[in-house]
Design a protein around this motif. Structure first.
Motif, short mmCIF file in Angstrom:
data_model
loop_
_atom_site.label_atom_id
_atom_site.label_comp_id
_atom_site.label_asym_id
_atom_site.label_seq_id
_atom_site.Cartn_x
_atom_site.Cartn_y
_atom_site.Cartn_z
N ALA A 220 0.84 -1.21 0.00
CA ALA A 220 0.00 0.00 0.00
C ALA A 220 0.87 1.25 0.00
O ALA A 220 0.58 2.22 -0.72
N ALA A 221 1.95 1.25 0.77
CA ALA A 221 2.86 2.40 0.80
C ALA A 221 3.56 2.59 -0.55
O ALA A 221 3.70 3.72 -1.03
N GLN A 222 3.98 1.48 -1.16
CA GLN A 222 4.61 1.56 -2.49
C GLN A 222 3.63 2.13 -3.51
O GLN A 222 4.00 2.95 -4.35
N HIS A 223 2.39 1.68 -3.44
CA HIS A 223 1.36 2.16 -4.36
C HIS A 223 1.11 3.66 -4.16
O HIS A 223 1.04 4.42 -5.14
N ALA A 224 1.00 4.08 -2.92
CA ALA A 224 0.76 5.49 -2.63
C ALA A 224 1.92 6.35 -3.14
O ALA A 224 1.69 7.43 -3.70
N GLN A 225 3.15 5.87 -2.97
CA GLN A 225 4.31 6.62 -3.46
C GLN A 225 4.30 6.70 -4.98
O GLN A 225 4.59 7.75 -5.56
N HIS A 226 3.96 5.61 -5.62
CA HIS A 226 3.89 5.59 -7.09
C HIS A 226 2.85 6.58 -7.60
O HIS A 226 3.10 7.33 -8.54
N VAL A 227 1.69 6.59 -6.97
CA VAL A 227 0.63 7.53 -7.36
C VAL A 227 1.10 8.98 -7.16
O VAL A 227 0.90 9.84 -8.03
N ALA A 228 1.74 9.25 -6.03
CA ALA A 228 2.25 10.60 -5.76
C ALA A 228 3.29 11.01 -6.80
O ALA A 228 3.30 12.15 -7.27
N ASP A 229 4.18 10.08 -7.18
CA ASP A 229 5.18 10.36 -8.21
C ASP A 229 4.53 10.68 -9.56
O ASP A 229 4.94 11.61 -10.26
N LEU A 230 3.51 9.90 -9.92
CA LEU A 230 2.80 10.15 -11.18
C LEU A 230 2.10 11.51 -11.17
O LEU A 230 2.13 12.25 -12.16
N GLN A 231 1.48 11.84 -10.04
CA GLN A 231 0.80 13.13 -9.94
C GLN A 231 1.78 14.29 -10.01
O GLN A 231 1.51 15.30 -10.67
N ALA A 232 2.94 14.15 -9.38
CA ALA A 232 3.95 15.21 -9.42
C ALA A 232 4.49 15.38 -10.84
O ALA A 232 4.68 16.51 -11.30
N ALA A 233 4.72 14.27 -11.53
CA ALA A 233 5.20 14.35 -12.91
C ALA A 233 4.16 15.00 -13.81
O ALA A 233 4.50 15.82 -14.69
N ASP A 234 2.90 14.66 -13.60
CA ASP A 234 1.83 15.26 -14.40
C ASP A 234 1.72 16.76 -14.13
O ASP A 234 1.56 17.55 -15.06
N GLU A 235 1.84 17.16 -12.88
CA GLU A 235 1.79 18.57 -12.52
C GLU A 235 2.95 19.33 -13.17
O GLU A 235 2.76 20.43 -13.71
N ALA A 236 4.13 18.74 -13.12
CA ALA A 236 5.30 19.40 -13.73
C ALA A 236 5.13 19.54 -15.24
O ALA A 236 5.46 20.58 -15.83
N ARG A 237 4.57 18.50 -15.88
CA ARG A 237 4.36 18.55 -17.32
C ARG A 237 3.33 19.61 -17.70
O ARG A 237 3.56 20.41 -18.60
N THR A 238 2.22 19.64 -16.98
CA THR A 238 1.19 20.62 -17.33
C THR A 238 1.67 22.05 -17.05
O THR A 238 1.36 22.97 -17.80
N LYS A 239 2.47 22.23 -15.99
CA LYS A 239 3.02 23.57 -15.69
C LYS A 239 3.99 24.00 -16.78
O LYS A 239 3.97 25.16 -17.23
N ALA A 240 4.84 23.07 -17.25
CA ALA A 240 5.78 23.40 -18.32
C ALA A 240 5.02 23.76 -19.61
O ALA A 240 5.38 24.73 -20.31
#
Length: 90
Positions: free
Chosen positions: A46-66
């Motif tokens: 569950a912790a690994q999954h939560a970290q993976h989701v957070a990483d994906l969301q951060a990458a998506d935020e960085a992409r949309t901001k760029a």
């Protein structure tokens, strides 16, 4: 009813409830474990999954901001840049 807990070789988990005698056969290679070991592995997954989701969301935020920044630099109005990029931040 007896509950058996399994950690499979591929890292996945299984819980088998049975009324039968003895340990049931496993559908794929794995090992029977106690409830505490199963619970610890479940929390780890569950912790690994939560970290993976957070990483994906951060990458998506960085992409949309760029994308948004590039559109603004190109002279696109802010509302249109937000709509085209999907960026909803500041």
């Amino acid at each position: 009813m007896t509950t058996y807990y399994v950690i499979y070789e591929d890292g996945s988990l299984g819980r088998i409830d049975t009324d039968g005698e003895g340990q049931p056969p496993l559908a794929k290679p794995g090992r029977f474990v106690d409830a505490a070991t199963y619970g610890a592995r479940s929390e780890e997954l569950a912790a690994q999954h939560a970290q993976h989701v957070a990483d994906l969301q951060a990458a998506d935020e960085a992409r949309t901001k760029a994308d948004y920044d590039a559109l603004i630099e190109a002279g696109i109005p802010e509302a249109t840049a937000r709509r085209l990029s999907g960026y909803q931040g500041e």
